[in-house]
Design a protein around this motif. Structure first.
Motif, mmCIF file in Angstrom:
data_model
loop_
_atom_site.group_PDB
_atom_site.id
_atom_site.type_symbol
_atom_site.label_atom_id
_atom_site.label_comp_id
_atom_site.label_asym_id
_atom_site.label_seq_id
_atom_site.Cartn_x
_atom_site.Cartn_y
_atom_site.Cartn_z
ATOM 1 N N LEU A 143 0.917 -1.188 -0.507
ATOM 2 C CA LEU A 143 0.008 -0.282 -0.269
ATOM 3 C C LEU A 143 0.791 1.130 -0.013
ATOM 4 C CD1 LEU A 143 -2.471 -0.687 2.728
ATOM 5 C CD2 LEU A 143 -2.564 -1.658 0.402
ATOM 6 N N VAL A 144 2.121 0.965 -0.134
ATOM 7 C CA VAL A 144 2.962 2.365 -0.283
ATOM 8 C C VAL A 144 2.218 3.746 -0.851
ATOM 9 C CG1 VAL A 144 5.359 3.103 -0.658
ATOM 10 C CG2 VAL A 144 5.434 0.915 -0.170
ATOM 11 N N ASP A 145 1.998 4.458 -0.378
ATOM 12 C CA ASP A 145 2.148 6.528 -0.632
ATOM 13 C C ASP A 145 0.302 5.536 -1.240
ATOM 14 O OD1 ASP A 145 3.475 7.507 0.994
ATOM 15 O OD2 ASP A 145 4.830 6.667 -1.193
ATOM 16 N N ASP A 146 -0.604 4.212 -1.174
ATOM 17 C CA ASP A 146 -1.511 5.010 -1.861
ATOM 18 C C ASP A 146 -2.577 5.087 -0.957
ATOM 19 O OD1 ASP A 146 -4.243 4.652 -3.248
ATOM 20 O OD2 ASP A 146 -3.185 2.968 -4.172
ATOM 21 N N LYS A 147 -3.608 6.583 -0.558
ATOM 22 C CA LYS A 147 -4.258 6.915 -0.269
ATOM 23 C C LYS A 147 -5.982 6.009 -0.234
ATOM 24 C CE LYS A 147 -5.978 10.680 -1.811
ATOM 25 N NZ LYS A 147 -5.652 12.518 -1.818
ATOM 26 N N HIS A 148 -5.783 6.091 -1.437
ATOM 27 C CA HIS A 148 -6.465 5.325 -2.044
ATOM 28 C C HIS A 148 -6.759 3.256 -2.000
ATOM 29 C CE1 HIS A 148 -8.222 9.340 -3.000
ATOM 30 N NE2 HIS A 148 -7.632 8.876 -4.492
ATOM 31 N N ALA A 149 -6.386 3.264 -1.203
ATOM 32 C CA ALA A 149 -6.249 1.796 -0.942
ATOM 33 C C ALA A 149 -5.696 1.537 0.479
ATOM 34 C CB ALA A 149 -4.999 0.756 -1.509
ATOM 35 N N ALA A 150 -6.283 0.428 0.721
ATOM 36 C CA ALA A 150 -6.098 -0.470 2.756
ATOM 37 C C ALA A 150 -5.716 -1.755 2.478
ATOM 38 C CB ALA A 150 -7.577 -0.019 3.303
ATOM 39 N N LEU A 176 -14.586 -4.683 8.295
ATOM 40 C CA LEU A 176 -14.888 -4.712 6.499
ATOM 41 C C LEU A 176 -15.704 -3.228 6.651
ATOM 42 C CD1 LEU A 176 -15.553 -5.864 3.872
ATOM 43 C CD2 LEU A 176 -16.841 -6.929 4.168
ATOM 44 N N ARG A 177 -17.083 -3.738 7.501
ATOM 45 C CA ARG A 177 -18.142 -1.515 7.144
ATOM 46 C C ARG A 177 -16.564 -0.471 7.528
ATOM 47 N NH1 ARG A 177 -24.234 -2.958 9.928
ATOM 48 N NH2 ARG A 177 -24.535 -3.250 8.019
ATOM 49 N N GLU A 178 -15.766 -0.861 8.552
ATOM 50 C CA GLU A 178 -15.208 0.482 8.844
ATOM 51 C C GLU A 178 -14.203 0.297 7.773
ATOM 52 O OE1 GLU A 178 -12.048 1.246 12.345
ATOM 53 O OE2 GLU A 178 -13.714 0.404 12.951
ATOM 54 N N ALA A 179 -14.118 -0.144 7.234
ATOM 55 C CA ALA A 179 -12.357 -0.636 6.429
ATOM 56 C C ALA A 179 -13.018 -0.242 5.205
ATOM 57 C CB ALA A 179 -12.038 -1.567 5.792
ATOM 58 N N VAL A 180 -14.242 0.320 4.736
ATOM 59 C CA VAL A 180 -15.005 0.557 3.232
ATOM 60 C C VAL A 180 -15.125 1.690 3.110
ATOM 61 C CG1 VAL A 180 -17.149 0.261 2.402
ATOM 62 C CG2 VAL A 180 -15.990 -1.590 2.829
ATOM 63 N N GLY A 181 -16.073 2.174 4.568
ATOM 64 C CA GLY A 181 -16.266 3.566 5.419
ATOM 65 C C GLY A 181 -15.405 4.087 4.685
ATOM 66 N N ARG A 182 -14.061 4.063 5.645
ATOM 67 C CA ARG A 182 -12.640 4.589 5.630
ATOM 68 C C ARG A 182 -12.062 5.471 3.870
ATOM 69 N NH1 ARG A 182 -11.217 1.432 9.743
ATOM 70 N NH2 ARG A 182 -9.627 0.478 7.992
ATOM 71 N N LEU A 183 -11.862 4.064 3.537
ATOM 72 C CA LEU A 183 -11.525 4.100 1.900
ATOM 73 C C LEU A 183 -12.714 4.949 1.282
ATOM 74 C CD1 LEU A 183 -10.784 0.229 0.843
ATOM 75 C CD2 LEU A 183 -9.105 2.827 0.385
ATOM 76 N N LEU A 184 -14.043 4.976 1.077
ATOM 77 C CA LEU A 184 -14.785 5.700 0.341
ATOM 78 C C LEU A 184 -15.011 7.069 0.669
ATOM 79 C CD1 LEU A 184 -17.609 3.447 -0.215
ATOM 80 C CD2 LEU A 184 -15.995 3.878 -1.796
ATOM 81 N N SER A 185 -14.667 7.709 2.074
ATOM 82 C CA SER A 185 -14.825 9.214 2.052
ATOM 83 C C SER A 185 -13.228 9.454 1.931
ATOM 84 C CB SER A 185 -14.473 8.346 3.813
ATOM 85 O OG SER A 185 -13.419 8.562 4.895
ATOM 86 N N VAL A 186 -12.145 8.828 1.589
ATOM 87 C CA VAL A 186 -11.404 10.010 1.090
ATOM 88 C C VAL A 186 -11.620 10.985 0.082
ATOM 89 C CG1 VAL A 186 -9.144 9.429 0.765
ATOM 90 C CG2 VAL A 186 -9.241 7.885 2.269
#
Length: 109
Positions: free
Chosen positions: A81-88, A99-109
């Motif tokens: 994931l080096v320097d990729d703010k759109h990946a988790a 899963l819900r928390e990870a998806v929520g974080r990604l979609l809020s970037v």
């Protein structure tokens, strides 16, 4: 895990498309990239790994959020994931709330 994840995401309102391997997933993504809100990919897949999938779509200019999942630990996953703010990354097995928390974080970037 793929079917369980699909059901979880559908329950919270996503339309989910699945593929049996990385190459099929990449072809599916390319055919729908304008409408894909999120990709969930296992790190270890036949034909094309999740990390290779991520690298390929980034090289093609797609900023689509990608959630990588694996039995690897988070420390082992950092190189994915080096320097990729759109990946988790989340580690398997994961709970519905993880899963819900990870998806929520990604979609809020």
């Amino acid at each position: 895990m793929r079917e369980a994840t699909r059901r979880i995401l559908e329950r919270v309102g996503f339309v989910v498309h699945t593929a049996n391997d990385g190459r099929a997933g990449l072809a599916l993504f390319r055919s729908m990239s304008d409408t894909v809100a999120l990709v969930v990919s296992d790190v270890s897949m036949p034909e094309l790994s999740g990390t290779a999938f991520l690298k390929q779509i980034r090289e093609e200019g797609h900023p689509t959020p990608v959630l990588l999942v694996s039995g690897y630990t988070e420390n082992e996953s950092q190189s994915f994931l080096v320097d990729d703010k759109h990946a988790a990354f989340i580690q398997k097995p994961y709970s519905v709330s993880e899963l819900r928390e990870a998806v929520g974080r990604l979609l809020s970037v």
